[in-house]
Motif scaffolding. Sequence first.
Motif, PDB file in Angstrom:
ATOM      1  N   TYR A 135       0.822  -1.209   0.000  1.00 43.88           N
ATOM      2  CA  TYR A 135       0.000   0.000   0.000  1.00 43.88           C
ATOM      3  C   TYR A 135       0.858   1.262   0.000  1.00 43.88           C
ATOM      4  N   THR A 136       2.109   1.131   0.431  1.00 41.31           N
ATOM      5  CA  THR A 136       2.998   2.278   0.482  1.00 41.31           C
ATOM      6  C   THR A 136       3.731   2.506  -0.833  1.00 41.31           C
ATOM      7  N   TYR A 137       4.145   1.444  -1.461  1.00 38.90           N
ATOM      8  CA  TYR A 137       4.998   1.550  -2.655  1.00 38.90           C
ATOM      9  C   TYR A 137       4.205   1.514  -3.949  1.00 38.90           C
ATOM     10  N   ASN A 138       3.262   0.606  -4.090  1.00 43.53           N
ATOM     11  CA  ASN A 138       2.568   0.395  -5.354  1.00 43.53           C
ATOM     12  C   ASN A 138       1.445   1.406  -5.580  1.00 43.53           C
ATOM     13  N   PHE A 139       1.240   1.724  -6.872  1.00 45.13           N
ATOM     14  CA  PHE A 139       0.113   2.570  -7.245  1.00 45.13           C
ATOM     15  C   PHE A 139      -1.204   1.827  -7.013  1.00 45.13           C
ATOM     16  N   ILE A 140      -2.266   2.591  -6.807  1.00 42.49           N
ATOM     17  CA  ILE A 140      -3.596   1.976  -6.725  1.00 42.49           C
ATOM     18  C   ILE A 140      -3.955   1.339  -8.062  1.00 42.49           C
ATOM     19  N   GLY A 177       9.735   5.669  -3.208  1.00 41.49           N
ATOM     20  CA  GLY A 177       9.159   4.471  -2.608  1.00 41.49           C
ATOM     21  C   GLY A 177       7.838   4.651  -1.885  1.00 41.49           C
ATOM     22  N   ILE A 178       7.480   5.887  -1.536  1.00 44.31           N
ATOM     23  CA  ILE A 178       6.221   6.107  -0.828  1.00 44.31           C
ATOM     24  C   ILE A 178       5.140   6.699  -1.743  1.00 44.31           C
ATOM     25  N   ILE A 179       5.314   6.506  -3.052  1.00 46.04           N
ATOM     26  CA  ILE A 179       4.363   7.081  -3.998  1.00 46.04           C
ATOM     27  C   ILE A 179       2.959   6.530  -3.796  1.00 46.04           C
TER      28      ILE A 179
END
Length: 293
Positions: A99-104, A251-253
Motif C-alpha cells: 500500500y505504500t509503494y505500489n500505485f492503486i 518508494g512512498i508514492i
Amino acid sequence: MPPPVIPEAGASACRQSARTPRVSARPFTRKTTPMTKDTTVRSTVRRAKPPTNAQEHSNADGPQPQRRLAGALLIAGPAIFLLGEFISAAAWTDPAYSYTYNFISDLGVHGPSTLFGQYMYSPLAWVMNAGFFLFGITILAGVATLRDLAHRRRWAMLVPAALLAVGGALLALYPGSGEALKDGTGEYHSLGAFAGFTGGNVLAIVLGRRWQRIGVSARMGRALITVGVIGLISMLLYLAMIVTSGDNVIGIIGLIERGAVHPFLIGLVCAGAAIWKRNNTSAPPSITVGTAS
C-alpha cells in the motif's frame, strides 16, 4: 312721555344673549361599547404535536426514505472502492502488494507488466476495475438523491460527483499498464485518475460547506472540508513526484496517492452515515402563537 332707554343696559342684554349657548336640536346620544365576557387577549404557546404516521417518513430536509437511500449510497460507493482494493491486494502475493509503494492502479492491471519501475501482476484485476467503475456511479446516485437543495445549488454538488463517476469509469476501462502508455490509452487512464482525484475532493469540500442543507453537524462539515483540502494537497504532491521522478518513482508514492483518495472516501462514508441516521426527532419543536376569544 315714555322713559328714556339706557344704552348700557341694552348692550349688556345683547352681550348676555350672545353668550347664551345654543342647544342643538338633535338629542345627544353617547355610544357605548358592549362589554364582552372576557376582553383579555390571551396568547397561547403550545408545542408541536408529535408527528403522525403520515409525517414519520418526512422532515424539513426531505422524505425520510429518500434521505436514507442517499445516505446508504454515499456509504456504499466508498465501501465498494475500499473493499475491491483490499480483495485484489490480498490476492497479489508474488511479490506481495504494498500500500505504500505500489500505485492503486496497479491492482487493475492483470499483467505481467512494468510501468514507472513497478512490476504489476494482479490476479483479481477485474475486482479492482469493477470497484473503479461502480464506486463513482454509486456516489453520483447518492448525491443526486439529495433533493433537499435548491436546484441551482445542486449543480455545485452534481458536477464534481459526475466528474468522479467519469473518472472511475475511465480507470476501469483503460487500465494503467506499461502497454497502455505505449499505445496511447494510458492517457485516458491518467485523465480518469485526475478527474477522480479532483471530483472526489471538491465534492467533499462542497458537502462540507453545505452541512446544514444536507443535514449533518457543523463538526462533520468541517471534517469534510479538511479531508478535501488534504486530498487536493496530496494530489498536487503526487503529480509533482510523477513529473520529476521519471521511471524511478519514490518508494512512498503509493502512500501519497492514497492521501489523495482515502481521506475523501472515509469522509463520504461518515457523511452518508450521518445523513442516513437523521430523522424527524432531530428537528426542533415548532412554536405556535395564537389568540383565544
